[in-house]
Design an enzyme around this catalytic site. Structure first.
Site, PDB file in Angstrom:
ATOM      1  N   GLY A  28       0.952  -0.972  -0.286  1.00  0.00           N
ATOM      2  CA  GLY A  28       0.204   0.302  -0.246  1.00  0.00           C
ATOM      3  C   GLY A  28       0.710   1.808   0.276  1.00  0.00           C
ATOM      4  O   GLY A  28       1.611   0.704  -0.254  1.00  0.00           O
ATOM      5  N   ASP A  82       3.515  -2.431   8.446  1.00  0.00           N
ATOM      6  CA  ASP A  82       2.122  -2.793   6.804  1.00  0.00           C
ATOM      7  C   ASP A  82       1.132  -1.545   7.110  1.00  0.00           C
ATOM      8  O   ASP A  82       0.856  -0.930   8.271  1.00  0.00           O
ATOM      9  CB  ASP A  82       0.930  -4.085   6.914  1.00  0.00           C
ATOM     10  CG  ASP A  82       0.893  -4.659   6.006  1.00  0.00           C
ATOM     11  OD1 ASP A  82       0.475  -3.776   4.795  1.00  0.00           O
ATOM     12  OD2 ASP A  82       0.397  -5.671   5.429  1.00  0.00           O
ATOM     13  N   GLY A  83       0.618  -1.067   5.970  1.00  0.00           N
ATOM     14  CA  GLY A  83      -0.828  -0.357   7.120  1.00  0.00           C
ATOM     15  C   GLY A  83      -2.030  -1.006   7.426  1.00  0.00           C
ATOM     16  O   GLY A  83      -1.835  -1.876   7.056  1.00  0.00           O
ATOM     17  N   GLU A 104      -0.414 -10.843   3.446  1.00  0.00           N
ATOM     18  CA  GLU A 104      -0.742 -10.446   4.141  1.00  0.00           C
ATOM     19  C   GLU A 104      -0.498 -10.637   5.977  1.00  0.00           C
ATOM     20  O   GLU A 104       0.401 -10.184   6.682  1.00  0.00           O
ATOM     21  CB  GLU A 104      -1.135  -8.696   4.112  1.00  0.00           C
ATOM     22  CG  GLU A 104      -1.092  -7.626   2.896  1.00  0.00           C
ATOM     23  CD  GLU A 104      -1.702  -6.264   3.141  1.00  0.00           C
ATOM     24  OE1 GLU A 104      -1.240  -5.479   2.928  1.00  0.00           O
ATOM     25  OE2 GLU A 104      -3.295  -6.490   3.175  1.00  0.00           O
TER      26      GLU A 104
HETATM   27  C1  5RP Z   1      -3.521  -3.237   1.449  1.00  0.00           C
HETATM   28  C2  5RP Z   1      -3.265  -2.846   2.453  1.00  0.00           C
HETATM   29  C3  5RP Z   1      -3.214  -1.667   2.873  1.00  0.00           C
HETATM   30  O1  5RP Z   1      -2.368  -2.222   4.270  1.00  0.00           O
HETATM   31  C4  5RP Z   1      -4.668  -0.929   3.286  1.00  0.00           C
HETATM   32  O2  5RP Z   1      -5.109  -1.678   1.601  1.00  0.00           O
HETATM   33  C5  5RP Z   1      -4.088   0.743   3.524  1.00  0.00           C
HETATM   34  O3  5RP Z   1      -3.694   0.930   2.360  1.00  0.00           O
HETATM   35  P1  5RP Z   1      -2.944   2.592   2.511  1.00  0.00           P
HETATM   36  O4  5RP Z   1      -1.805   2.283   3.231  1.00  0.00           O
HETATM   37  O5  5RP Z   1      -1.888   2.782   1.002  1.00  0.00           O
HETATM   38  O6  5RP Z   1      -3.710   3.264   2.757  1.00  0.00           O
HETATM   39  O7  5RP Z   1      -4.042  -4.013   3.425  1.00  0.00           O
HETATM   40  O8  5RP Z   1      -4.026  -4.746   0.575  1.00  0.00           O
END
Ligand code: 5RP
Length: 231
Positions: A28, A82-83, A104
């Site tokens: 992300g 991770d996000g 993930e």
């Molecule tokens: C991908 C995810 C990402 O971590 C989530 O969508 C957050 O993304 P971003 O940092 O672009 O807002 O779960 O599958």
């Protein structure tokens, strides 16, 4: 979320990295900043390696010079950053907005520590405003959808719209694992643990985006700095 807030969260997470670590690399736009930072540490001579959570992140990691681990050989993943799409006061998450939830979750679950990097816009009292991604096997997916509907009804969640995720051109989206995604427009998920358990029991469901009890901390970036919540 502003890019500065994302970058501040990612920079704060880099402070948790120690030389020699095997890192889970999230997917992300927020995690991307972290991967860039890991690349900078490697350029300075740090011995780090990464387990990417998507093909997209794998490509970025390779471009940044991050050595990749083979998950079949790895004994430990020290730290995953991770996000998230939403997080609640118990640090339960909705993830999978980028369709990478399966990898993930495999990597977060195996990690000694998982830290979320995000901003305040993802902070909610109750999960569910963000549509919950459920990754399903293409085989019999209409039947799987009926099972999902039934599970929602059993939990008193009525009239939940379930939409198959599509690419920008309208074609069906395939995940990195060759599956499809149903997005469940729940509004509110009052019993996160029960919904997670029920989805886990449906055969055609490969994985869902409820991350329950996996995050050890959440770093919330803002324009000037960060705030960290620790379990
Ligand atoms: C991908 C995810 C990402 O971590 C989530 O969508 C957050 O993304 P971003 O940092 O672009 O807002 O779960 O599958």
């Amino acid at each position: 979320m502003s890019d500065i807030a994302k970058r501040n969260a990612a920079r704060e997470a880099l402070k948790l990295v120690e030389d020699g670590m095997v890192l889970g690399l999230g997917t992300g736009s927020t995690a991307k900043h972290f991967v860039d930072g890991v690349g900078e540490l490697i350029a300075k001579g740090w011995k780090l390696s990464g387990a990417p959570t998507s093909i997209q992140t794998e490509k970025q990691a390779v471009a940044c010079g991050i050595p990749l681990v083979d998950l079949d050989d790895v004994d430990v993943i020290h730290l995953t950053i991770d996000g998230a799409d939403e997080f609640d006061p118990d640090m339960n998450l909705i993830k999978g907005g980028g369709a990478a939830l399966l990898r993930e979750k495999i990597i977060a679950d195996y990690s000694e520590r998982m830290v979320v990097i995000t901003d305040a816009s993802k902070q909610v009292e109750t999960l569910g405003a963000f549509p919950l991604p459920v990754e399903v096997n293409p085989f019999g997916m209409a039947l799987t959808r009926k099972r999902i509907s039934h599970a929602l009804e059993m939990l008193g969640m009525k009239d939940i719209s379930i939409k198959q995720r599509a690419n920008g051109d309208g074609s069906a989206l395939f995940t990195d694992g060759g599956h499809h995604i149903y997005d469940l427009h729940c509004g509110q998920i009052l019993d996160v643990a029960s919904l997670a358990t029920m989805l886990d029991q449906i055969p055609g469901v490969v994985e869902h985006g409820l991350f329950v009890g996996l995050a050890d901390a959440v770093i919330i970036g803002n324009e000037t700095g960060t705030q960290t919540l620790i379990r």
